[in-house]
Design an enzyme around this catalytic site. Sequence first.
Site, PDB file in Angstrom:
ATOM      1  CE  LYS A 154     -58.655 -25.761  -8.749  1.00 13.64           C
ATOM      2  NZ  LYS A 154     -58.189 -27.076  -8.878  1.00 13.64           N
ATOM      3  CE  LYS A 170     -56.726 -15.487  -2.011  1.00  4.94           C
ATOM      4  NZ  LYS A 170     -55.432 -15.858  -1.983  1.00  4.94           N
ATOM      5  CG  HIS A 223     -53.813 -19.485 -10.904  1.00  5.27           C
ATOM      6  ND1 HIS A 223     -52.984 -18.411 -10.664  1.00  5.27           N
ATOM      7  CD2 HIS A 223     -54.068 -20.025  -9.682  1.00  5.27           C
ATOM      8  CE1 HIS A 223     -52.760 -18.286  -9.374  1.00  5.27           C
ATOM      9  NE2 HIS A 223     -53.396 -19.266  -8.752  1.00  5.27           N
ATOM     10  CB  CYS A 260     -51.292 -22.398   4.439  1.00  3.80           C
ATOM     11  SG  CYS A 260     -52.559 -21.159   4.393  1.00  3.80           S
TER      12      CYS A 260
HETATM   13  N1  MSP Z   1     -45.093 -24.570  -2.873  1.00  7.42           N
HETATM   14  C1  MSP Z   1     -45.028 -23.263  -2.287  1.00  7.42           C
HETATM   15  C2  MSP Z   1     -43.731 -22.570  -2.640  1.00  7.42           C
HETATM   16  C3  MSP Z   1     -42.496 -23.289  -2.241  1.00  7.42           C
HETATM   17  S1  MSP Z   1     -41.066 -22.453  -2.802  1.00  7.42           S
HETATM   18  C4  MSP Z   1     -39.807 -23.177  -2.012  1.00  7.42           C
HETATM   19  C5  MSP Z   1     -46.194 -22.431  -2.800  1.00  7.42           C
HETATM   20  N2  MSP Z   1     -46.754 -22.814  -3.942  1.00  7.42           N
HETATM   21  S2  MSP Z   1     -47.986 -22.083  -4.689  1.00  7.42           S
HETATM   22  O1  MSP Z   1     -48.380 -22.982  -5.749  1.00  7.42           O
HETATM   23  O2  MSP Z   1     -48.976 -21.717  -3.745  1.00  7.42           O
HETATM   24  O3  MSP Z   1     -47.375 -20.829  -5.380  1.00  7.42           O
HETATM   25  C6  MSP Z   1     -47.244 -19.609  -4.711  1.00  7.42           C
HETATM   26  C7  MSP Z   1     -46.674 -18.568  -5.667  1.00  7.42           C
HETATM   27  O4  MSP Z   1     -47.475 -18.475  -6.867  1.00  7.42           O
HETATM   28  C8  MSP Z   1     -46.702 -17.157  -5.102  1.00  7.42           C
HETATM   29  O5  MSP Z   1     -45.660 -16.864  -4.240  1.00  7.42           O
HETATM   30  C9  MSP Z   1     -46.615 -16.359  -6.380  1.00  7.42           C
HETATM   31  O6  MSP Z   1     -45.305 -16.391  -6.871  1.00  7.42           O
HETATM   32  C10 MSP Z   1     -47.514 -17.133  -7.310  1.00  7.42           C
HETATM   33  N3  MSP Z   1     -48.900 -16.682  -7.201  1.00  7.42           N
HETATM   34  C11 MSP Z   1     -49.995 -17.404  -6.829  1.00  7.42           C
HETATM   35  N4  MSP Z   1     -51.100 -16.627  -6.951  1.00  7.42           N
HETATM   36  C12 MSP Z   1     -50.734 -15.402  -7.377  1.00  7.42           C
HETATM   37  C13 MSP Z   1     -51.431 -14.221  -7.738  1.00  7.42           C
HETATM   38  N5  MSP Z   1     -52.736 -14.134  -7.674  1.00  7.42           N
HETATM   39  N6  MSP Z   1     -50.700 -13.179  -8.193  1.00  7.42           N
HETATM   40  C14 MSP Z   1     -49.350 -13.235  -8.332  1.00  7.42           C
HETATM   41  N7  MSP Z   1     -48.671 -14.321  -7.995  1.00  7.42           N
HETATM   42  C15 MSP Z   1     -49.323 -15.389  -7.476  1.00  7.42           C
HETATM   43  O7  MSP Z   1     -46.517 -21.438  -2.168  1.00  7.42           O
END
Ligand code: MSP
Length: 478
Positions: free
Chosen positions: A304, A301, A19, A135
């Site tokens: 989905k 936030k 997304h 998480c």
């Molecule tokens: N798999 C772990 C990360 C492991 S890294 C060794 C994870 N994945 S995640 O799919 O949840 O992705 C998290 C990351 O996606 C956030 O840290 C950020 O970089 C990005 N974002 C997810 N939602 C976001 C927003 N709404 N806004 C900005 N960035 C966001 O955590």
Amino acid sequence: MDKKFYITTPIYYANGLAHVGHFLTTTAADVLARYQRLLLGDENVFFTTGLDEHGTTVEQAAVKDGFTSNTIKDYTDKRAEQWKQDFDLTNISYDYFVRTTNPKHEKIAQDFIREMVKNGDVYKAKYKGKYCNGCEKFLTLSDLNKEGYCPLHRPDQVIEIEEENYFFKLSKYAGQVKKLIEDNTIKIIPENKKAEIISRLSGKVEDFSISRPKEKVSWGVEFPDDPRQVIYVWIEALINYRSSLEITKKPEDFWSNSWHLLGKDINWFHNTIWPAMLLAAGYSVFSGSFVHGFLMIGGEKISKSKGNIITPKQLVEKFGVDGARYLILANFPYDNDSDVTWEQLIIKYNADLANGLGNLVSRVAKLAENSGFEFPKIQPSGSHPEGEVKKHLEEFRFDKALEYIWGKISEADKYLDDKKPWNLQGVTLQEVLQELVGRIRQIANNLRPFLPETAEKVEKQFAGGKIASSSPLFPRLQ
Ligand code: MSP
């Protein structure tokens, strides 16, 4: 010796699709990679992004999609193709796409843990407490909301667990990590994200569980020398930042200028647990990290289940690739969250792209075409972004860099309106057009890391000789 630059994004969970939040981090990393390639040359830049494919969430999503416990890898293969398609669609120039199911990564992760064990930093103990499957995290009291649940996920995602795990002596490294951050050996940008870590490191830091029993989590990498345990997915995932270098046989000097980009949700994992793991396994720490805020949609936030989700594909369908990139970078949540709605995005697109940049380029091209003049040629792709853009990029100020460039667009518009070339002739007209062409070339140069396709189009159109007008760069939207 050439200077190297290594930039990473978090590896995204393979249980869903990209997304706009993921697109934001990845586009920011892409801009930095493109910018550094201009400075250092392609071979001296290494940009990774990819997928985190293990753990309960991924397993559950696969099963929900009709896969069985023996075919989860087929599910993540499918997901990896979808994420790659989205990154290709948005012109993300990654050098290596991480997949944690790559057997080479799995082996490197095990060897890494073995080093931590050898160093005496791992011990077995009972973990009793809450775990959020959503998480993929052991929850501490401060993670819980008033009702005792995870604030981010459905209550049924939070389970009570009591199990024997391997623990990592995080407490042993807390002081050392704090010092490395304070003296900027590890630079955390911006300041408020650094302060958050320092404050937490100033309190009591507990040891940290780094494995799960295999009977509870089967979709994971086996803990070294203990087939009854798997490595906790976060620990294994962080090691991707080292395994990517090792798998692709990059020289160690990439590590000495290595930068992690991430959202504020995973600050602690990256800026405390990861450096402590590196120290325990005998590695030097990374250079720094940039921790951005969150992008919200209509004040909420991205979720989905709430239906307020925007995908990169939707953005590209509406605004084109560079339109999508521009709008996200211009709304970049540097030290606070930022908020967008479709309505605001359309207004900004029309104001800055259809009117601002697009209009300037088409007006000047038309005047140049009508004049019939030949303009001095330039070497396409010959120069770099201006000093001011560099400064902003080196401080991760994507929004400010774009504001600066758009300031230049307004100045050129003003120059055009003041000089009124449509009323001029001969040498005076030639001088004014020459000046405008020069300014547009500089704007295109500045735009190269941000809007690569647009920059290239404009550079070609204004490369010299006779200049012809063309269709609008950014058609106006209703
Ligand atoms: N798999 C772990 C990360 C492991 S890294 C060794 C994870 N994945 S995640 O799919 O949840 O992705 C998290 C990351 O996606 C956030 O840290 C950020 O970089 C990005 N974002 C997810 N939602 C976001 C927003 N709404 N806004 C900005 N960035 C966001 O955590």
